[in-house]
Motif scaffolding. Structure first.
Motif, short mmCIF file in Angstrom:
data_model
loop_
_atom_site.label_atom_id
_atom_site.label_comp_id
_atom_site.label_asym_id
_atom_site.label_seq_id
_atom_site.Cartn_x
_atom_site.Cartn_y
_atom_site.Cartn_z
N VAL A 111 6.38 -8.32 -10.52
CA VAL A 111 6.03 -9.18 -9.38
C VAL A 111 6.00 -10.65 -9.82
O VAL A 111 6.49 -11.54 -9.13
CB VAL A 111 4.69 -8.76 -8.77
N LYS A 112 5.43 -10.90 -11.00
CA LYS A 112 5.38 -12.27 -11.52
C LYS A 112 6.79 -12.81 -11.79
O LYS A 112 7.11 -13.95 -11.47
CB LYS A 112 4.56 -12.32 -12.81
N LEU A 113 7.63 -11.98 -12.40
CA LEU A 113 8.96 -12.43 -12.77
C LEU A 113 9.86 -12.61 -11.56
O LEU A 113 10.76 -13.45 -11.57
CB LEU A 113 9.59 -11.46 -13.77
N ILE A 114 9.62 -11.84 -10.50
CA ILE A 114 10.36 -12.07 -9.26
C ILE A 114 10.04 -13.45 -8.71
O ILE A 114 10.92 -14.18 -8.26
CB ILE A 114 10.04 -10.96 -8.23
N HIS A 115 8.76 -13.84 -8.79
CA HIS A 115 8.38 -15.19 -8.36
C HIS A 115 9.03 -16.23 -9.28
O HIS A 115 9.51 -17.27 -8.81
CB HIS A 115 6.87 -15.37 -8.37
N ARG A 116 9.08 -15.96 -10.57
CA ARG A 116 9.71 -16.89 -11.52
C ARG A 116 11.18 -17.10 -11.20
O ARG A 116 11.69 -18.22 -11.26
CB ARG A 116 9.58 -16.35 -12.95
N GLN A 117 11.87 -16.03 -10.87
CA GLN A 117 13.32 -16.12 -10.68
C GLN A 117 13.74 -16.53 -9.28
O GLN A 117 14.85 -17.03 -9.09
CB GLN A 117 13.97 -14.77 -11.04
N THR A 118 12.89 -16.31 -8.28
CA THR A 118 13.27 -16.63 -6.90
C THR A 118 12.50 -17.79 -6.31
O THR A 118 12.97 -18.44 -5.36
CB THR A 118 13.07 -15.42 -5.97
N GLY A 119 11.29 -18.05 -6.82
CA GLY A 119 10.46 -19.10 -6.25
C GLY A 119 9.61 -18.62 -5.10
O GLY A 119 8.87 -19.41 -4.50
N PHE A 120 9.68 -17.33 -4.77
CA PHE A 120 8.91 -16.76 -3.67
C PHE A 120 8.09 -15.58 -4.17
O PHE A 120 8.55 -14.81 -5.01
CB PHE A 120 9.83 -16.28 -2.54
N THR A 121 6.89 -15.41 -3.62
CA THR A 121 6.12 -14.22 -3.95
C THR A 121 6.74 -13.02 -3.25
O THR A 121 7.43 -13.16 -2.23
CB THR A 121 4.65 -14.34 -3.51
N THR A 122 6.49 -11.85 -3.79
CA THR A 122 7.02 -10.64 -3.19
C THR A 122 6.45 -10.44 -1.78
O THR A 122 7.17 -9.98 -0.87
CB THR A 122 6.67 -9.43 -4.07
N PHE A 123 5.18 -10.79 -1.58
CA PHE A 123 4.58 -10.68 -0.26
C PHE A 123 5.35 -11.51 0.76
O PHE A 123 5.66 -11.05 1.86
CB PHE A 123 3.12 -11.13 -0.32
N ASP A 124 5.65 -12.75 0.41
CA ASP A 124 6.37 -13.63 1.33
C ASP A 124 7.79 -13.14 1.60
O ASP A 124 8.31 -13.29 2.71
CB ASP A 124 6.40 -15.05 0.78
N LEU A 125 8.42 -12.55 0.58
CA LEU A 125 9.77 -12.03 0.77
C LEU A 125 9.78 -10.87 1.75
O LEU A 125 10.65 -10.78 2.62
CB LEU A 125 10.34 -11.59 -0.58
N ILE A 126 8.80 -9.98 1.63
CA ILE A 126 8.70 -8.88 2.58
C ILE A 126 8.38 -9.40 3.98
O ILE A 126 8.95 -8.96 4.98
CB ILE A 126 7.63 -7.87 2.12
N LYS A 127 7.47 -10.35 4.06
CA LYS A 127 7.06 -10.90 5.35
C LYS A 127 8.22 -11.58 6.06
O LYS A 127 8.39 -11.44 7.28
CB LYS A 127 5.92 -11.91 5.14
N ASP A 128 9.04 -12.31 5.32
CA ASP A 128 10.14 -13.06 5.92
C ASP A 128 11.17 -12.15 6.59
O ASP A 128 11.73 -12.49 7.62
CB ASP A 128 10.85 -13.92 4.87
N TYR A 129 11.40 -11.00 5.98
CA TYR A 129 12.42 -10.12 6.56
C TYR A 129 11.83 -9.01 7.41
O TYR A 129 12.20 -8.83 8.56
CB TYR A 129 13.28 -9.50 5.46
#
Length: 220
Positions: free
Chosen positions: A131-149
């Motif tokens: 989860v931390k590294l996804i934020h590092r590589q994308t600039g978005f938290t996993t929560f926000d990524l799920i929420k956006d879509y």
């Protein structure tokens, strides 16, 4: 269609959260079309030294365990970021929402077949680091990524489920504030320089010299 492409991570982490998360595996085998040593080799832990600063950040055995976990999950975050870029470029070429949804569904199904079984094998701690590294590589938290879509409700439900496994989908990667994140960055920097992992630039700048100086000052 704003941030439509981020649906990828709705699946990516939902599979981790809803699957059966196991105890820390001793050895795992991962097959991936992307050539990366962390996907194809059994990890042989080596002697690890932090050679800047005259102080101890972490017990050596704990550091090696953290290194093992980072080696295990970093390729997932890297591949996911690459797929986001690829998807984004292709979605921009499509004209209608219907075409974009149809295309994304095809890619989502492919990703599900490719990664679900592997993500379910991750330990809780590996999931936290992913989860931390996804934020590092994308600039978005996993929560926000799920929420956006998916939706705010889907993100809320995913977060509650993940928390049962002690995984917080809102976690950010903060190497200047969180000691574990700093150590992860040390591990990544060292792995890149040794060719142990294939480097992918993070979504935000991380000045390694400034980071080391920051933590050295904090220990004085």
């Amino acid at each position: 269609m704003k941030n439509f492409v981020f649906a990828l991570f709705g699946f990516f982490i939902t599979a981790l959260s809803f699957g059966q998360i196991t105890k820390e595996p001793v050895k795992t085998e991962i097959q991936e079309v992307e050539v990366d040593t962390a996907f194809t080799d059994t990890i042989q832990l080596e002697e690890v030294f932090i050679n800047r600063g005259n102080f101890e950040y972490i017990d050596k055995k704990d550091f090696q365990l953290l290194q093992n976990r980072v080696y295990r999950v970093y390729p997932y975050a890297k591949v996911a970021s690459e797929r986001l870029t690829f998807l984004n470029k292709n979605l921009e070429k499509l004209k209608t929402n219907k075409e974009k949804k149809k295309y994304f569904k095809l890619v989502e199904n492919y990703m599900e077949n490719e990664f679900t079984s592997q993500l379910k094998k991750l330990s809780r701690k590996q999931g936290q680091i992913l989860v931390k590294l996804i934020h590092r590589q994308t600039g978005f938290t996993t929560f926000d990524l799920i929420k956006d879509y998916k939706s705010g409700w889907k993100a809320f439900w995913s977060q509650n489920t993940a928390r049962v496994f002690n995984i917080n989908l809102k976690t950010q990667y903060q190497p200047f504030q969180v000691n574990e994140d700093f150590l992860i960055e040390v591990i990544l920097d060292r792995a890149f320089s040794m060719g142990r992992l294939v480097e992918q630039k993070p979504a935000f700048d991380i000045d390694m010299d400034a980071l080391m100086e920051h933590w050295e000052k904090g220990k004085k």
